[in-house]
Structures are given as C-alpha cells and as structure tokens.
Design a protein around this motif. Structure first.
Motif, PDB file in Angstrom:
ATOM      1  N   ALA A 213       0.806  -1.224   0.000  1.00 39.72           N
ATOM      2  CA  ALA A 213       0.000   0.000   0.000  1.00 39.72           C
ATOM      3  C   ALA A 213       0.836   1.269   0.000  1.00 39.72           C
ATOM      4  CB  ALA A 213      -0.912  -0.003   1.232  1.00 39.72           C
ATOM      5  N   LEU A 214       2.148   1.149  -0.210  1.00 42.19           N
ATOM      6  CA  LEU A 214       3.032   2.297  -0.102  1.00 42.19           C
ATOM      7  C   LEU A 214       2.873   3.238  -1.292  1.00 42.19           C
ATOM      8  CD1 LEU A 214       5.048   2.738   2.234  1.00 42.19           C
ATOM      9  CD2 LEU A 214       6.869   2.023   0.682  1.00 42.19           C
ATOM     10  N   ASP A 215       2.576   4.518  -1.019  1.00 40.83           N
ATOM     11  CA  ASP A 215       2.548   5.522  -2.079  1.00 40.83           C
ATOM     12  C   ASP A 215       3.899   6.222  -2.139  1.00 40.83           C
ATOM     13  OD1 ASP A 215       2.567   7.174   0.147  1.00 40.83           O
ATOM     14  OD2 ASP A 215       0.600   8.070  -0.244  1.00 40.83           O
ATOM     15  N   PHE A 216       4.011   7.296  -2.945  1.00 44.22           N
ATOM     16  CA  PHE A 216       5.320   7.901  -3.120  1.00 44.22           C
ATOM     17  C   PHE A 216       5.824   8.573  -1.841  1.00 44.22           C
ATOM     18  CE2 PHE A 216       8.244  11.233  -4.783  1.00 44.22           C
ATOM     19  CZ  PHE A 216       9.231  10.352  -5.208  1.00 44.22           C
ATOM     20  N   ALA A 217       4.933   9.245  -1.115  1.00 43.45           N
ATOM     21  CA  ALA A 217       5.349   9.858   0.147  1.00 43.45           C
ATOM     22  C   ALA A 217       5.857   8.795   1.116  1.00 43.45           C
ATOM     23  CB  ALA A 217       4.187  10.637   0.765  1.00 43.45           C
ATOM     24  N   GLY A 218       5.164   7.667   1.172  1.00 39.84           N
ATOM     25  CA  GLY A 218       5.605   6.574   2.035  1.00 39.84           C
ATOM     26  C   GLY A 218       6.930   5.998   1.591  1.00 39.84           C
ATOM     27  N   LEU A 219       7.133   5.894   0.282  1.00 36.46           N
ATOM     28  CA  LEU A 219       8.411   5.395  -0.237  1.00 36.46           C
ATOM     29  C   LEU A 219       9.551   6.325   0.172  1.00 36.46           C
ATOM     30  CD1 LEU A 219      10.017   3.440  -2.069  1.00 36.46           C
ATOM     31  CD2 LEU A 219       9.513   5.010  -3.964  1.00 36.46           C
ATOM     32  N   LEU A 220       9.341   7.633   0.063  1.00 40.59           N
ATOM     33  CA  LEU A 220      10.370   8.580   0.476  1.00 40.59           C
ATOM     34  C   LEU A 220      10.743   8.401   1.948  1.00 40.59           C
ATOM     35  CD1 LEU A 220       9.241  11.889  -1.280  1.00 40.59           C
ATOM     36  CD2 LEU A 220      11.383  10.666  -1.675  1.00 40.59           C
ATOM     37  N   ARG A 221       9.730   8.226   2.790  1.00 42.94           N
ATOM     38  CA  ARG A 221      10.006   8.062   4.218  1.00 42.94           C
ATOM     39  C   ARG A 221      10.787   6.778   4.496  1.00 42.94           C
ATOM     40  NH1 ARG A 221       4.730  10.439   4.544  1.00 42.94           N
ATOM     41  NH2 ARG A 221       3.749   8.388   4.611  1.00 42.94           N
ATOM     42  N   ARG A 222      10.471   5.724   3.758  1.00 45.40           N
ATOM     43  CA  ARG A 222      11.204   4.470   3.932  1.00 45.40           C
ATOM     44  C   ARG A 222      12.648   4.617   3.447  1.00 45.40           C
ATOM     45  NH1 ARG A 222       8.169  -0.273   3.902  1.00 45.40           N
ATOM     46  NH2 ARG A 222      10.193  -1.339   3.912  1.00 45.40           N
ATOM     47  N   LEU A 223      12.846   5.260   2.318  1.00 48.93           N
ATOM     48  CA  LEU A 223      14.196   5.445   1.786  1.00 48.93           C
ATOM     49  C   LEU A 223      15.035   6.336   2.692  1.00 48.93           C
ATOM     50  CD1 LEU A 223      13.369   5.874  -2.008  1.00 48.93           C
ATOM     51  CD2 LEU A 223      14.679   4.006  -0.999  1.00 48.93           C
ATOM     52  N   ALA A 224      14.379   7.265   3.376  1.00 47.33           N
ATOM     53  CA  ALA A 224      15.108   8.166   4.274  1.00 47.33           C
ATOM     54  C   ALA A 224      15.752   7.415   5.440  1.00 47.33           C
ATOM     55  CB  ALA A 224      14.170   9.253   4.790  1.00 47.33           C
ATOM     56  N   ARG A 225      15.320   6.193   5.687  1.00 46.34           N
ATOM     57  CA  ARG A 225      15.903   5.400   6.780  1.00 46.34           C
ATOM     58  C   ARG A 225      17.167   4.657   6.362  1.00 46.34           C
ATOM     59  NH1 ARG A 225      10.386   2.170   8.301  1.00 46.34           N
ATOM     60  NH2 ARG A 225       8.974   3.967   8.480  1.00 46.34           N
ATOM     61  N   VAL A 226      17.495   4.690   5.074  1.00 43.75           N
ATOM     62  CA  VAL A 226      18.657   3.936   4.589  1.00 43.75           C
ATOM     63  C   VAL A 226      19.942   4.513   5.177  1.00 43.75           C
ATOM     64  CG1 VAL A 226      20.017   3.344   2.545  1.00 43.75           C
ATOM     65  CG2 VAL A 226      17.517   3.222   2.470  1.00 43.75           C
ATOM     66  N   GLU A 227      20.704   3.669   5.840  1.00 42.12           N
ATOM     67  CA  GLU A 227      21.933   4.107   6.499  1.00 42.12           C
ATOM     68  C   GLU A 227      22.969   4.530   5.461  1.00 42.12           C
ATOM     69  OE1 GLU A 227      25.223   2.412   9.743  1.00 42.12           O
ATOM     70  OE2 GLU A 227      23.458   1.211   9.173  1.00 42.12           O
ATOM     71  N   GLY A 228      23.611   5.660   5.704  1.00 39.50           N
ATOM     72  CA  GLY A 228      24.637   6.158   4.799  1.00 39.50           C
ATOM     73  C   GLY A 228      24.124   7.078   3.714  1.00 39.50           C
ATOM     74  N   LEU A 229      22.817   7.115   3.519  1.00 43.08           N
ATOM     75  CA  LEU A 229      22.229   8.006   2.512  1.00 43.08           C
ATOM     76  C   LEU A 229      21.915   9.348   3.173  1.00 43.08           C
ATOM     77  CD1 LEU A 229      21.210   8.137  -0.424  1.00 43.08           C
ATOM     78  CD2 LEU A 229      18.984   7.406   0.413  1.00 43.08           C
ATOM     79  N   TRP A 230      22.386  10.437   2.561  1.00 44.73           N
ATOM     80  CA  TRP A 230      22.222  11.753   3.162  1.00 44.73           C
ATOM     81  C   TRP A 230      21.104  12.571   2.521  1.00 44.73           C
ATOM     82  CZ3 TRP A 230      28.105  13.302   2.769  1.00 44.73           C
ATOM     83  CH2 TRP A 230      28.833  12.498   3.650  1.00 44.73           C
ATOM     84  N   ARG A 231      20.900  12.370   1.228  1.00 45.22           N
ATOM     85  CA  ARG A 231      19.986  13.258   0.511  1.00 45.22           C
ATOM     86  C   ARG A 231      19.104  12.484  -0.469  1.00 45.22           C
ATOM     87  NH1 ARG A 231      23.296  18.679  -1.400  1.00 45.22           N
ATOM     88  NH2 ARG A 231      23.386  19.695   0.652  1.00 45.22           N
TER      89      ARG A 231
END
Length: 446
Positions: A213-231
C-alpha cells in the motif's frame, strides 16, 4: 567471460532527460557483463550505442544524422557494431534498420534488458529491432559507476496523455517498481558510497508499490531510513497528483531536499485545457501557496511550452505573468513542436516558427532576471553543500549543490569531495552561487 578474453570497448551517447541518463548507466552495466569497458569517445570503440530521446523537435533527424556520421568509422573498422536505443528507437523501430544499412540493432525502451541478446546476434551478423511495449516484469539491471550521486527509476511510463507529449507512446503506461526492490537498490548504492539519490519517473506522484500500500510519500520516508544516505531528490511531479502527504514529507523529512520540479507548461486556462493538463491556473497557484507555506525555503522548478497550437498573445502574456507570480528557481522552456502520435500534432492553429522563437526569447529573458534576483537575494546567507569536485570551468574552485539544488562554487581543495560543508554566499549569479567556506553557523540559504 574468461580472464583471457580480449577486452572490448563501448561508447554510449546519451540524449534527453535524466531517465535516459539512468538507462545509459544500466546499459553500461549490462555491457560490462559482456566484457565491454566504457570509453568517452566513439573513435576506436568496438561498440557504439545511442540512447535517444524523442520528446523534442527534430529528434529523429538528429539520430539519423549522428548514426550517418558513424559510417566512416565503421568502414575503417568493419568489426565495429552500432546500436540505437531509447525513445526514437521505440518510435522508429525497423525503419531505422531499413534506412541505415550500417546500423546493427535497435532496442526500444522496454527491451533494454535484452541488449546482450541483440549484441550477440549482431556479432553473428544478424540485424534486428526489438520494440515490444509491455515487459513481463520491471526488474532492472544495476546501474554502473554510481559515484557520489545516483539516479534510481521508481516507475516507467505515463497515463496522462497530455496533448503534446509522446512519452506514453514510447515508454508505455505507468508501471511502478516494488518498494522492496527500490530499498535494496538504495541500500546497495549507499553501501558503495552514494550519498545522494534522485528518484525518477514521468510522474513520481503516481507511484504505487505493486506489492503493498506504499505511495510515493511513504516510499520517500522508507528510503530516508537507509543508512549512509544523506539526501533524496525526485522528479518529475505532475501538479494534478501532488498530494498533501507528499508536501508534508518534503517539508518535514530532513533527508528529502527542499526542491520540487512542478511543470506548469502554460499560464492560460484555455491553453492548459487544450493541453489536457487536468488543472487550472488557480489550482496550480494554490499548490504553490501550500508548498511555500509548508516549506518556506522550497525551490520550485517548472517547464513551459510556448507557441502551443492556438496560443494567442493574451495566452502567452498569462504565462509570463505566471512566471512573475511563481518566481521559479529554475525553468526549462521550449518551443512547441509536433510529436508523432499526439493529439496536438493534429490540431489547427499552428504558430509560425518566428512567433514561437520571439515568445521563447521574451520568456527566457524574464526568467533570467528572476533567477539573478533570487540568487542575489541569498548573498550573506549560508548553505549546506555536498561537494562534488572541481568546478567545470576550471577556475580552481570546488563545486557542489546545496539542499535546494543550486550550484555553489567556492575556494577549496579536493579533500572536501564527498563532504557536507557550510558555504557563505558572497555573490549570486544567474546560474550559480559563489561563496567561501564558513563555520556551521548563520541562516540557511538552502
């Protein structure tokens, strides 16, 4: 491939948008698996691949001209292979092979994963065009050489069918990649040193995880948790599908940069309706208001087409007034041109080339003034910059982009590459900012 096999070289020429740049990285990755090493020049290459775009005027002629010019190289090296991929390949298909005898293979936008097959056949003397439009799956080959920044496609195709746009015909209908696959790709990139990812799609606002059920806003929030990714950045957003959740994520998630590409295409309701854009000028401006209310420092980008069929001088003046009201940080502007398959190509009221050129000149002059004024207004502020390397003009400066995507150049050494630094803005220029290293204090220019 065995270690004793001779090394072969490939030159990849890329035309068009960031989606094509991403696809070219994947082409490089696929061909690396066949033993090809990418080189910067076509001379001496064993394989030349053109990754093409059909969105703008004379795209087909540019491809025929480019490949035609390669004939002499191939005559000097009979074993050289030449292939054409991308949107023009999808559009033209077998016609390219029929009209260019020295062309070896053609692959459309949905046949990229079969490139190794086409290369193997070409090495055996078989010429073929693959342009199927509906891949069975959206599994993508990994991109090659990601570096400090990387592009990641989250979806392909478009369902909007704007009157002027060829994209749905050459890239197909919307198809989102699974969120789990995207997260795995982002984690792999971050582990390899990538610090900034730009998510790509013809309309990222329409992203929907096919496995959940993940939309684009949800995808962004999940990707923001990736360790080592700053932006995290993303493009492109269709105004009619910009959700409150996406606005809130852009405003509140620190890893999502305060930058939004929100193409208006025109400022006249009459033209917007003819284009089939699905919103009015008033609705577009309301989105801009809500964005700036939620994220006051957001940098807005846009697209504008001038000279759409039937566009009057009054319509065009409404577009100029939209620029003055929105005050875009960056703008891509184009003269209308007929594209294959589109409704606009069959419309009456086509404008003379001289009229379109004159309007484009006026619009771009206005945007230059706006950009310069915005940049000068940042003088004295500080910006967080991800240092990418020496500035491209060779002036002994280092350069990188701040949070909202502006290029910032400043004196510094190569040891800063890959670091986040604070830069005090000393001079705003039309297309960039000039500054000096500053302590992590002061107001943010973003």
């Amino acid at each position: 491939m065995s270690g004793s096999a001779p090394q072969r070289s490939v030159h990849i020429a890329t035309f068009g948008c960031q989606m094509n740049a991403y696809d070219s990285q994947r082409i490089s990755g696929l061909l690396a698996g066949l033993g090809y090493v990418e080189v910067d020049q076509p001379q001496g290459a064993d394989l030349i691949v053109l990754n093409t775009c059909s969105v703008r005027e004379r795209a087909e002629q540019k491809v025929y001209s480019y490949v035609g010019a390669l004939k002499r190289l191939k005559e000097a090296r009979p074993g050289m292979l030449i292939g054409v991929g991308g949107c023009v390949a999808q559009q033209e298909g077998d016609r390219l092979l029929k009209q260019i005898p020295h062309l070896d293979f053609v692959f459309g936008t949905s046949a990229l994963e079969r490139l190794p097959e086409l290369v193997a056949e070409a090495q055996q003397g078989r010429r073929r065009a693959l342009t199927e439009t509906a891949p069975a799956a959206l599994a993508l080959a990994p991109a090659a050489r990601p570096g400090l920044k990387a592009l990641v496609t989250v979806m392909r195709g478009c369902d909007n069918f704007c009157a002027y746009c060829v994209v749905p015909y050459v890239r197909g209908r919307e198809q989102s990649r699974p969120a789990a696959e995207l997260l795995a790709e982002a984690e792999s990139l971050a582990a390899g040193g990538v610090r900034e990812i730009t998510l790509l799609g013809q309309n990222v606002n329409s992203y929907q995880d096919p496995e959940g059920a993940l939309d684009f806003a949800g995808l962004l929030r999940r990707l923001a948790r990736v360790e080592g990714l700053w932006r995290l950045r993303f493009t492109t957003s269709h105004p009619k599908d910009l959700s409150p959740a996406l606005i809130e994520t852009l405003a509140s998630e620190p890893k999502v940069m305060e930058q939004l590409h929100l193409p208006a295409q025109a400022g006249s309701d009459r033209v917007l309706k003819a284009m089939g854009r699905g919103y009015t000028r008033r609705q577009y401006l309301e989105l801009v208001r809500r964005l700036r209310e939620a994220a006051p420092g957001v940098a807005l980008g846009g697209d504008v087409i001038v000279g759409f069929p039937g566009e009057s001088e009054e319509d065009f003046l409404e577009t100029l007034s939209l620029l003055s009201e929105v005050r875009y940080d960056f703008l891509y502007s184009f003269k209308y041109s007929d594209r294959p398959f589109t409704r606009a190509a069959r419309m009456a009221g086509k404008l003379a080339g001289s009229v379109k050129a004159e309007r484009l000149s006026r619009l771009q002059a206005l945007q230059r003034d706006i950009s310069l004024a915005l940049h000068r207004g940042l003088e004295g502020q500080t910006a967080e910059v991800l240092v990418e390397g020496p500035d491209k003009k060779g002036r002994g400066l280092m350069g990188g982009r701040c949070r909202v995507g502006r290029m910032v150049n400043f004196p510094g050494g190569p040891e800063l590459v890959g670091r986040l630094v604070k830069v005090r803005i000393e001079q705003g220029r039309e297309n960039s900012l000039l500054g000096s290293l500053a302590p992590a204090l002061g107001s943010e220019a973003s």
